[in-house]
Structure formats: structure tokens, C-alpha cells
Design a protein around this motif. Structure first.
Motif, PDB file in Angstrom:
ATOM      1  N   CYS A  69       2.090  28.032  32.191  1.00 61.47           N
ATOM      2  CA  CYS A  69       1.250  27.889  33.376  1.00 61.47           C
ATOM      3  C   CYS A  69       0.074  26.937  33.164  1.00 61.47           C
ATOM      4  O   CYS A  69      -0.630  26.594  34.114  1.00 61.47           O
ATOM      5  CB  CYS A  69       0.723  29.261  33.811  1.00 61.47           C
ATOM      6  SG  CYS A  69       2.032  30.369  34.340  1.00 61.47           S
ATOM      7  N   GLY A  77       3.911  27.426  43.717  1.00 61.48           N
ATOM      8  CA  GLY A  77       3.384  28.663  43.155  1.00 61.48           C
ATOM      9  C   GLY A  77       4.380  29.448  42.330  1.00 61.48           C
ATOM     10  O   GLY A  77       5.603  29.314  42.482  1.00 61.48           O
ATOM     11  N   ALA A  81       3.534  35.319  41.781  1.00 62.50           N
ATOM     12  CA  ALA A  81       2.372  35.177  42.667  1.00 62.50           C
ATOM     13  C   ALA A  81       2.815  35.198  44.129  1.00 62.50           C
ATOM     14  O   ALA A  81       2.126  35.754  44.994  1.00 62.50           O
ATOM     15  CB  ALA A  81       1.614  33.893  42.351  1.00 62.50           C
ATOM     16  N   LYS A  82       3.967  34.581  44.402  1.00 67.08           N
ATOM     17  CA  LYS A  82       4.517  34.627  45.763  1.00 67.08           C
ATOM     18  C   LYS A  82       4.858  36.066  46.152  1.00 67.08           C
ATOM     19  O   LYS A  82       4.646  36.475  47.303  1.00 67.08           O
ATOM     20  CB  LYS A  82       5.775  33.755  45.861  1.00 67.08           C
ATOM     21  CG  LYS A  82       5.519  32.269  45.723  1.00 67.08           C
ATOM     22  CD  LYS A  82       6.827  31.501  45.794  1.00 67.08           C
ATOM     23  CE  LYS A  82       6.622  30.011  45.611  1.00 67.08           C
ATOM     24  NZ  LYS A  82       7.884  29.249  45.682  1.00 67.08           N
ATOM     25  N   VAL A  98       1.974  29.539  47.519  1.00 63.00           N
ATOM     26  CA  VAL A  98       0.670  29.916  46.973  1.00 63.00           C
ATOM     27  C   VAL A  98      -0.100  28.649  46.616  1.00 63.00           C
ATOM     28  O   VAL A  98       0.440  27.747  45.972  1.00 63.00           O
ATOM     29  CB  VAL A  98       0.824  30.817  45.732  1.00 63.00           C
ATOM     30  CG1 VAL A  98      -0.545  31.254  45.214  1.00 63.00           C
ATOM     31  CG2 VAL A  98       1.666  32.043  46.070  1.00 63.00           C
ATOM     32  N   CYS A  99      -1.363  28.610  47.025  1.00 65.02           N
ATOM     33  CA  CYS A  99      -2.165  27.396  46.848  1.00 65.02           C
ATOM     34  C   CYS A  99      -3.432  27.692  46.043  1.00 65.02           C
ATOM     35  O   CYS A  99      -3.436  28.554  45.185  1.00 65.02           O
ATOM     36  CB  CYS A  99      -2.506  26.804  48.214  1.00 65.02           C
ATOM     37  SG  CYS A  99      -1.040  26.345  49.194  1.00 65.02           S
ATOM     38  N   ILE A 269      -6.899  33.169  44.978  1.00 58.92           N
ATOM     39  CA  ILE A 269      -5.719  32.378  45.324  1.00 58.92           C
ATOM     40  C   ILE A 269      -5.453  32.575  46.812  1.00 58.92           C
ATOM     41  O   ILE A 269      -5.803  33.598  47.390  1.00 58.92           O
ATOM     42  CB  ILE A 269      -4.480  32.774  44.490  1.00 58.92           C
ATOM     43  CG1 ILE A 269      -4.170  34.271  44.600  1.00 58.92           C
ATOM     44  CG2 ILE A 269      -4.672  32.370  43.039  1.00 58.92           C
ATOM     45  CD1 ILE A 269      -2.881  34.685  43.870  1.00 58.92           C
ATOM     46  N   ALA A 271      -2.618  31.647  50.276  1.00 55.35           N
ATOM     47  CA  ALA A 271      -1.195  31.469  50.546  1.00 55.35           C
ATOM     48  C   ALA A 271      -0.953  31.261  52.031  1.00 55.35           C
ATOM     49  O   ALA A 271      -1.764  31.654  52.877  1.00 55.35           O
ATOM     50  CB  ALA A 271      -0.403  32.688  50.060  1.00 55.35           C
ATOM     51  N   TYR A 293      -0.979  23.652  41.807  1.00 56.61           N
ATOM     52  CA  TYR A 293      -2.255  24.349  41.863  1.00 56.61           C
ATOM     53  C   TYR A 293      -2.486  25.112  40.556  1.00 56.61           C
ATOM     54  O   TYR A 293      -1.693  25.021  39.620  1.00 56.61           O
ATOM     55  CB  TYR A 293      -2.287  25.284  43.075  1.00 56.61           C
ATOM     56  CG  TYR A 293      -2.380  24.544  44.385  1.00 56.61           C
ATOM     57  CD1 TYR A 293      -3.591  23.999  44.806  1.00 56.61           C
ATOM     58  CD2 TYR A 293      -1.257  24.373  45.204  1.00 56.61           C
ATOM     59  CE1 TYR A 293      -3.684  23.302  46.007  1.00 56.61           C
ATOM     60  CE2 TYR A 293      -1.338  23.680  46.400  1.00 56.61           C
ATOM     61  CZ  TYR A 293      -2.562  23.144  46.799  1.00 56.61           C
ATOM     62  OH  TYR A 293      -2.655  22.456  47.985  1.00 56.61           O
ATOM     63  N   LYS A 295      -2.021  27.483  38.219  1.00 57.17           N
ATOM     64  CA  LYS A 295      -1.050  28.543  37.939  1.00 57.17           C
ATOM     65  C   LYS A 295      -1.606  29.576  36.956  1.00 57.17           C
ATOM     66  O   LYS A 295      -1.184  30.728  36.959  1.00 57.17           O
ATOM     67  CB  LYS A 295       0.251  27.933  37.405  1.00 57.17           C
ATOM     68  CG  LYS A 295       0.975  27.044  38.406  1.00 57.17           C
ATOM     69  CD  LYS A 295       2.355  26.655  37.922  1.00 57.17           C
ATOM     70  CE  LYS A 295       2.302  25.805  36.670  1.00 57.17           C
ATOM     71  NZ  LYS A 295       1.601  24.511  36.875  1.00 57.17           N
ATOM     72  N   GLN A 298      -3.199  31.965  39.181  1.00 55.92           N
ATOM     73  CA  GLN A 298      -2.181  32.778  39.845  1.00 55.92           C
ATOM     74  C   GLN A 298      -1.680  33.875  38.899  1.00 55.92           C
ATOM     75  O   GLN A 298      -1.548  35.037  39.291  1.00 55.92           O
ATOM     76  CB  GLN A 298      -1.015  31.886  40.284  1.00 55.92           C
ATOM     77  CG  GLN A 298      -1.369  30.893  41.380  1.00 55.92           C
ATOM     78  CD  GLN A 298      -0.208  29.977  41.725  1.00 55.92           C
ATOM     79  OE1 GLN A 298       0.961  30.314  41.504  1.00 55.92           O
ATOM     80  NE2 GLN A 298      -0.525  28.804  42.260  1.00 55.92           N
TER      81      GLN A 298
END
Length: 430
Positions: A69, A77, A81-82, A98-99, A269, A271, A293, A295, A298
Motif C-alpha cells: 500500500c 481503492g 476499504a471498499k 474510495v478516494c 477517507i 467514497a 489515493y 492506500k 485506507q
């Protein structure tokens, strides 16, 4: 308490002298207080201290799939995390991107991309003569600032405890193909703390807009921000993604959320969840915008919270901090303003704000009086597009940031300012 509107001029003058003396006494204390923004307090931020050490060495920085990561790549993402953000948003992980730390950035980029490149093949908004957005009011000032920045014409839609006036929304979007979107804060709305009813959500999902590129910007910023642990005291919100799918309008909604008020306001984070077609469009522009982004952040969130149950347990700690502050605001308002006819306010069961409606024509003067006595409040009119509240009555109270002691002082200043300005308004009318 007697309704001030029924008092004689002599009674009002006597009250004015008494209130002004109290106000001057408070003003003389040289206070510096702020209830202008919905920022988490230091106590709330301290709750997530474990996030600082949950990843502490190089070997901690690998995802479940073995991805490093720390490196570039995977712009949409981490899978885990999603899954976490999807659980928070009520969306399948494969319908989530995920941003970075702020969902507002995703919203801004989405509006910007719609202007430059259009929506799913439609004409770019920048090439159109007119672009309009519907704006439930009172609403979130930062939403309105985004569309104002792009020159969008914003149309007020009145809010009720059930949500926006859907008769008006349905009529406007069906008649006018220049209406391209609507801003929504559907749960514990900013600033009133209302949650859209099931009927309202279903009517949103069943909209028949004249513009095929019309989109609902569904900012579920406060979806898990309850003030009470008991389920019966928590508002429920119907899942807009499922309802849009059932209504045959899967592409019509973007759902946004973040952990900005869950973990760290400046290091959470965010999304977006939407239909596969919309997400493919997001992925195309992201391929040019970023190589990925944060990670590591995340992964930090996933390792610390683990799953939705972990998030909700954490949010109950937030509730324990927030609830007494909301109760302080409502108690002071009820004791000092209740029955006077000088204002009304909401009693939300979650979120970050209480909405206060003063007598028409008084909000700007009340905010100015507060400032004079050392209390900063969000500017009157901020909860309306172009900062124009047609009644000059709405004021947003944000109890979260100050300490309990500071909040009590702030409310003393606030109610004295409300009384002083309102009495002067009533005297003018006598």
C-alpha cells in the motif's frame, strides 16, 4: 414564559433595559467563542488515537491481497476499504470507489467533469446556455458554494421534516431540461437534522427528469452520526441505490460519504457509490487525475475499525460526547426562548447541527450582536444559495467543537442576542 409579541410597549421597553444590561455584562467578559462550523472537538478526535499505531512498520503495509500500500496503483481503492465504506453507505463493494480525505472533493470534481466532458455522453454542461440545480433550503453552504463557483443557477426548494418538497421537485425536473441536479443531505440534514421519509426517497428514485443527465447528489455525510444508542431513537433512511435500481433509474444518483467526522477530520477517507455505468466514467477521469489515493490510510481505517460493527461501536463514543452538547443547546433555548414567540428550533436525533429560526428580518442582526459579544456563528443566510435567506431568519448552531463550558457561555450570548434584537424589532412595530 409570556409571548413577547403580546407585551405592551412599556413592558417591552422594560425587558429591553434588563436584557441590554445582561448583554453588556457578558460583552465585557472579552469572550472568544465559536459555534460556526461542525468541526469535531478535540475529545472526539482523541477517540481514534489507536489509528496512529495500528500500522507501525513496513510489514504492516500490505493489504489482504498482498498489495504494497506504500506504492503507486489501484486508484479506485483497496478491496477491503471498499467493503468498509460500502457497508457504511449501504452499497456493494463493487459499486464503491474510495478516494482521499474529503467527499466534498469528489462532489466538486463530479460537477467540474460534468461541465467539461458531460455525463455519460451528454453535452458538456459548459456548452449549454443554462445549467440549474435544485437546492433544498435551508441546506449545506459548501454544496451551494460549489455550484455557485461554476455559475450554476440555483433554485430554492423548501424543506420539511419529511425532506424536500417533492411535488415541486417532480414538477421542476419534469418541465425543465436545464435542471441537471439536486443537492441532498438525506439523513440528519445540515442544518435542520431532518431525515428523508421512505416516501420521499421512493419519489426521488422514481423521478422522470427532462434531462437524461440529471443527477441526484446524495451526500449521506451524517448517515451513522446518531446521538442515541437506542435503535428506536435513531432515524432510518431508505437505501437510495436500491430504490433507484428498482425504479429503473440506476444511473440517476451519486452517493457520497466520508469518515471525516468518524476518524480524523483532516485525514479520513471518502467514497462515492453509484451504478456501474457512472463508476466507469469516474474511473476514466481518475486514470488521468491520480495514480492512486492514500492506500496506507485506507488500510489504517480497515485495520482499526475492521467492519461496520466496529465503526458503529466507535460512533457510540462520539454520541456520548455530542449528546450532552445538543441537550445543553436545547435546554437553554427552551428555558430562555421557549414560549416567547421569538424563535423556533429543531431537535435532531443525530448529525452536527441545530437549526434556529428567529423572527423574520432578525437573523443578520442577531449574528452581528453575537459577534460583538465575542461569539462567532455561521453568517446569516449561509444556509441558502447566494447567502440570501428570503426571510432573514435562519441561523445554524454547531455545538460540536467548543468544550461544554464554552458552549454554555456561547448559548448565554446567543439567547441574549436573540432577545435584544427581537425586542428591538417588536418595538419598531409597536
Amino acid at each position: 414564559m409570556k409571548d413577547y409579541r403580546e407585551l405592551s410597549r412599556e413592558e417591552l421597553l422594560a425587558l429591553h433595559r434588563e436584557t441590554e444590561a445582561k448583554y453588556e455584562e457578558v460583552k465585557g467578559k472579552g469572550l472568544k467563542l465559536d459555534i460556526s462550523r461542525g468541526k469535531p472537538s478535540t475529545e472526539q478526535l482523541d477517540l481514534a488515537e489507536g489509528m496512529l499505531t495500528v500500522i507501525s512498520k513496513n510489514e504492516d503495509c500490505y493489504s489482504d491481497a498482498g498489495e504494497d500500500c506504500r506504492n503507486y496503483g489501484n486508484p479506485t481503492g483497496l478491496k477491503e476499504a471498499k467493503e468498509l465504506m460500502g457497508a457504511i453507505m449501504g452499497a456493494p463493494a463493487d459499486q464503491v470507489i474510495v478516494c482521499g480525505n474529503a467527499s466534498l472533493t469528489i462532489m466538486f470534481n463530479t460537477v467540474s467533469r460534468s461541465f467539461t466532458h458531460g455525463v455519460l455522453g451528454s453535452t458538456p454542461w459548459a456548452k449549454l446556455d443554462k445549467v440549474k440545480f435544485l437546492c433544498p433550503v435551508p441546506g449545506y453552504d459548501r454544496h451551494f458554494s460549489v455550484t455557485e463557483y461554476f455559475g450554476v443557477e440555483m433554485i430554492n426548494v423548501p424543506m420539511s421534516p419529511e425532506g424536500p418538497d417533492m411535488d415541486l421537485v417532480e414538477k421542476l425536473v419534469a418541465e425543465d431540461d436545464s435542471i441537471k441536479g439536486i443537492w441532498c443531505v438525506p439523513k440528519y440534514s445540515n442544518p435542520q437534522g431532518y431525515t428523508y421519509s421512505d416516501e420521499t426517497v421512493r419519489r426521488f428514485a422514481a423521478l422522470k427528469p427532462a434531462a437524461k443527465d440529471f443527477r441526484i447528489f446524495w451526500d449521506n455525510a451524517y448517515g451513522i452520526h446518531h446521538l442515541y444508542e437506542e435503535e428506536e431513537k435513531q432515524d432510518k433512511l431508505l437505501n437510495i441505490l436500491e430504490e433507484c435500481r428498482k425504479a429503473g433509474n440506476p444511473d440517476m444518483v451519486y452517493v457520497f460519504a466520508s469518515t471525516s467526522k468518524v476518524s480524523y477530520a483532516g485525514a479520513g477517507i471518502s467514497a462515492v457509490a453509484s451504478s456501474p455505468a457512472n463508476l466507469e466514467e469516474f474511473k476514466r477521469y481518475m486514470g488521468f487525475q491520480t495514480i492512486g489515493y492514500n492506500k496506507v490510510n485506507q488500510l489504517r481505517h480497515v485495520r482499526y475499525f475492521k467492519n461496520l460493527d466496529g465503526v458503529m461501536a466507535h460512533m457510540m463514543k462520539h454520541a456520548a460526547v455530542m449528546r450532552p452538547k445538543f441537550e445543553t443547546v436545547e435546554r437553554v433555548l427552551e428555558q430562555e426562548i421557549g414560549g416567547t414567540g421569538l424563535g423556533t428550533w429543531t431537535s435532531p436525533r443525530g448529525g452536527y447541527f441545530i437549526s434556529f429560526d428567529a423572527l423574520p428580518g432578525c437573523a443578520k442582526a442577531i449574528v452581528a450582536k453575537c459577534k460583538e459579544a465575542g461569539l462567532v456563528i455561521t453568517g446569516a443566510g449561509s444556509s441558502y444559495p447566494y447567502h440570501r435567506d428570503p426571510q432573514d431568519s435562519n441561523i445554524r448552531i454547531a455545538p460540536s467543537y467548543p468544550t461544554s463550558e464554552e458552549l454554555a457561555l456561547a448559548m448565554d450570548v446567543f439567547v441574549l442576542s436573540v432577545k435584544l434584537v427581537s425586542i428591538e424589532k417588536l418595538l419598531e412595530e409597536k
